[in-house]
Scaffold this motif. Structure first.
Motif, PDB file in Angstrom:
ATOM      1  N   VAL A   9      36.700  36.641  36.820  1.00 49.42           N
ATOM      2  CA  VAL A   9      37.884  36.811  37.673  1.00 49.42           C
ATOM      3  C   VAL A   9      38.695  38.013  37.196  1.00 49.42           C
ATOM      4  O   VAL A   9      39.132  38.838  37.992  1.00 49.42           O
ATOM      5  CB  VAL A   9      38.735  35.524  37.698  1.00 49.42           C
ATOM      6  N   VAL A  10      38.864  38.134  35.886  1.00 52.00           N
ATOM      7  CA  VAL A  10      39.596  39.277  35.322  1.00 52.00           C
ATOM      8  C   VAL A  10      38.850  40.577  35.622  1.00 52.00           C
ATOM      9  O   VAL A  10      39.443  41.563  36.058  1.00 52.00           O
ATOM     10  CB  VAL A  10      39.815  39.102  33.805  1.00 52.00           C
ATOM     11  N   ARG A  11      37.537  40.588  35.411  1.00 54.39           N
ATOM     12  CA  ARG A  11      36.738  41.789  35.680  1.00 54.39           C
ATOM     13  C   ARG A  11      36.811  42.171  37.162  1.00 54.39           C
ATOM     14  O   ARG A  11      36.953  43.337  37.505  1.00 54.39           O
ATOM     15  CB  ARG A  11      35.293  41.571  35.264  1.00 54.39           C
ATOM     16  N   SER A  12      36.741  41.202  38.039  1.00 54.03           N
ATOM     17  CA  SER A  12      36.811  41.454  39.475  1.00 54.03           C
ATOM     18  C   SER A  12      38.173  42.047  39.860  1.00 54.03           C
ATOM     19  O   SER A  12      38.253  43.002  40.639  1.00 54.03           O
ATOM     20  CB  SER A  12      36.561  40.155  40.244  1.00 54.03           C
ATOM     21  N   ALA A  13      39.237  41.490  39.319  1.00 51.33           N
ATOM     22  CA  ALA A  13      40.579  42.001  39.602  1.00 51.33           C
ATOM     23  C   ALA A  13      40.742  43.419  39.077  1.00 51.33           C
ATOM     24  O   ALA A  13      41.353  44.270  39.733  1.00 51.33           O
ATOM     25  CB  ALA A  13      41.633  41.084  38.984  1.00 51.33           C
ATOM     26  N   ALA A  14      40.160  43.709  37.905  1.00 49.45           N
ATOM     27  CA  ALA A  14      40.240  45.056  37.338  1.00 49.45           C
ATOM     28  C   ALA A  14      39.481  46.053  38.206  1.00 49.45           C
ATOM     29  O   ALA A  14      39.901  47.203  38.355  1.00 49.45           O
ATOM     30  CB  ALA A  14      39.690  45.080  35.914  1.00 49.45           C
ATOM     31  N   GLY A  15      38.389  45.627  38.800  1.00 51.26           N
ATOM     32  CA  GLY A  15      37.633  46.509  39.683  1.00 51.26           C
ATOM     33  C   GLY A  15      38.352  46.748  41.004  1.00 51.26           C
ATOM     34  O   GLY A  15      38.314  47.846  41.554  1.00 51.26           O
ATOM     35  N   ALA A  16      39.022  45.713  41.508  1.00 49.24           N
ATOM     36  CA  ALA A  16      39.690  45.819  42.804  1.00 49.24           C
ATOM     37  C   ALA A  16      41.040  46.521  42.714  1.00 49.24           C
ATOM     38  O   ALA A  16      41.417  47.268  43.622  1.00 49.24           O
ATOM     39  CB  ALA A  16      39.883  44.422  43.400  1.00 49.24           C
ATOM     40  N   ALA A  17      41.782  46.283  41.642  1.00 51.74           N
ATOM     41  CA  ALA A  17      43.141  46.841  41.526  1.00 51.74           C
ATOM     42  C   ALA A  17      43.432  47.173  40.065  1.00 51.74           C
ATOM     43  O   ALA A  17      44.284  46.534  39.437  1.00 51.74           O
ATOM     44  CB  ALA A  17      44.156  45.844  42.065  1.00 51.74           C
ATOM     45  N   PRO A  18      42.752  48.173  39.498  1.00 54.68           N
ATOM     46  CA  PRO A  18      42.873  48.433  38.060  1.00 54.68           C
ATOM     47  C   PRO A  18      44.288  48.778  37.582  1.00 54.68           C
ATOM     48  O   PRO A  18      44.648  48.427  36.456  1.00 54.68           O
ATOM     49  CB  PRO A  18      41.921  49.601  37.825  1.00 54.68           C
ATOM     50  N   HIS A  19      45.085  49.422  38.402  1.00 54.88           N
ATOM     51  CA  HIS A  19      46.417  49.859  37.965  1.00 54.88           C
ATOM     52  C   HIS A  19      47.523  48.886  38.348  1.00 54.88           C
ATOM     53  O   HIS A  19      48.682  49.119  38.027  1.00 54.88           O
ATOM     54  CB  HIS A  19      46.724  51.255  38.521  1.00 54.88           C
ATOM     55  N   ARG A  20      47.151  47.819  38.983  1.00 49.06           N
ATOM     56  CA  ARG A  20      48.123  46.810  39.378  1.00 49.06           C
ATOM     57  C   ARG A  20      48.451  45.928  38.168  1.00 49.06           C
ATOM     58  O   ARG A  20      47.569  45.593  37.369  1.00 49.06           O
ATOM     59  CB  ARG A  20      47.513  45.968  40.486  1.00 49.06           C
ATOM     60  N   PRO A  21      49.701  45.533  38.007  1.00 47.94           N
ATOM     61  CA  PRO A  21      50.058  44.692  36.861  1.00 47.94           C
ATOM     62  C   PRO A  21      49.412  43.310  36.942  1.00 47.94           C
ATOM     63  O   PRO A  21      49.502  42.637  37.964  1.00 47.94           O
ATOM     64  CB  PRO A  21      51.580  44.563  36.945  1.00 47.94           C
ATOM     65  N   ALA A  22      48.777  42.908  35.864  1.00 43.30           N
ATOM     66  CA  ALA A  22      48.239  41.552  35.750  1.00 43.30           C
ATOM     67  C   ALA A  22      49.351  40.618  35.291  1.00 43.30           C
ATOM     68  O   ALA A  22      49.403  39.463  35.671  1.00 43.30           O
ATOM     69  CB  ALA A  22      47.089  41.523  34.756  1.00 43.30           C
ATOM     70  N   VAL A  23      50.233  41.167  34.453  1.00 40.31           N
ATOM     71  CA  VAL A  23      51.361  40.392  33.939  1.00 40.31           C
ATOM     72  C   VAL A  23      52.507  41.348  33.625  1.00 40.31           C
ATOM     73  O   VAL A  23      52.289  42.473  33.179  1.00 40.31           O
ATOM     74  CB  VAL A  23      50.943  39.581  32.679  1.00 40.31           C
ATOM     75  N   VAL A  24      53.717  40.880  33.880  1.00 37.29           N
ATOM     76  CA  VAL A  24      54.922  41.624  33.531  1.00 37.29           C
ATOM     77  C   VAL A  24      55.832  40.659  32.789  1.00 37.29           C
ATOM     78  O   VAL A  24      56.182  39.601  33.306  1.00 37.29           O
ATOM     79  CB  VAL A  24      55.652  42.175  34.780  1.00 37.29           C
ATOM     80  N   LEU A  25      56.185  41.023  31.556  1.00 39.67           N
ATOM     81  CA  LEU A  25      57.068  40.198  30.731  1.00 39.67           C
ATOM     82  C   LEU A  25      58.184  41.074  30.195  1.00 39.67           C
ATOM     83  O   LEU A  25      57.924  41.964  29.392  1.00 39.67           O
ATOM     84  CB  LEU A  25      56.293  39.572  29.578  1.00 39.67           C
ATOM     85  N   GLY A  26      59.372  40.821  30.660  1.00 36.11           N
ATOM     86  CA  GLY A  26      60.486  41.665  30.246  1.00 36.11           C
ATOM     87  C   GLY A  26      60.208  43.092  30.640  1.00 36.11           C
ATOM     88  O   GLY A  26      59.927  43.387  31.789  1.00 36.11           O
ATOM     89  N   GLY A  27      60.215  44.000  29.700  1.00 40.15           N
ATOM     90  CA  GLY A  27      59.925  45.407  29.971  1.00 40.15           C
ATOM     91  C   GLY A  27      58.460  45.774  29.779  1.00 40.15           C
ATOM     92  O   GLY A  27      58.081  46.918  29.956  1.00 40.15           O
TER      93      GLY A  27
END
Length: 187
Positions: A9-27
């Motif tokens: 699932v992580v690999r698939s998401a990285a292939g589909a949207a590599p520059h999209r944030p997977a997680v944002v915590l504070g800054g």
């Protein structure tokens, strides 16, 4: 994607949207590409330490959720069963109940991780950004991962995660890859 596997699932998401944030915590933000690369690194380090499909690895998180996410995905990719422990669950009794082959920590949790590993009579290793070192290595000297044979790929039904509810509870809940993916799915 051939199944409901956390690493895929992580690999698939990285292939589909590599520059999209997977997680944002504070800054802090971690992109899917960076999470995928971190998962590969953690999986490779675990394999180099001899961790194989079905082996349990305790991760007493020192409070870095981003690092924990990399280890979560990397352990999944390696076929390991991750046992993340919150600070309030750090006890030798819980570690022994988890029956791990390894206690893995970041540099911040290294002292406590070594103590827990010794008390539970298992190995301890530190996962750093550039290398993994075990208690026998000298700090500051990165250790190259040994050539590891290809790990047997995990399956959806394989255990992926064991969760404990705190110091007083030595009974864990086991989640499969399938359950982990479905619990995290937005739809």
């Amino acid at each position: 994607m051939s199944g409901l596997l956390v690493g895929e699932v992580v690999r698939s998401a990285a292939g589909a949207a590599p520059h999209r944030p997977a997680v944002v915590l504070g800054g802090r933000a971690l992109t899917f590409a960076a999470l995928d690369a971190g998962a590969d690194q953690a999986a490779g380090r675990l394999a180099a330490l001899g961790v194989r499909r079905g082996d349990r690895v305790v991760w007493p998180s020192a409070g870095d959720p981003v690092g924990t996410l990399r280890v979560y995905a990397g352990a999944a990719r390696a076929g390991a069963v991750l046992v993340p422990l919150a600070r309030d669950a750090w006890s030798a009794r819980v570690v022994r109940a988890a029956a791990p082959c390894l206690v893995l920590t970041d540099a911040e949790g290294a002292t406590e991780g070594a103590r827990l590993a010794t008390a539970a009579r298992v190995r301890h290793a530190v996962l750093a950004e550039d290398a993994v070192r075990t208690d026998g290595d000298r700090p500051g000297e990165p250790r190259e991962p040994e050539a590891a044979e290809a790990a047997e790929a995990p399956e959806e039904k394989d255990p992926h995660l064991v969760l404990f509810a705190g110091k007083g509870r030595t009974r864990g809940v086991v989640l499969s890859h399938r359950a982990s993916v479905l619990r995290a799915h937005c739809g």
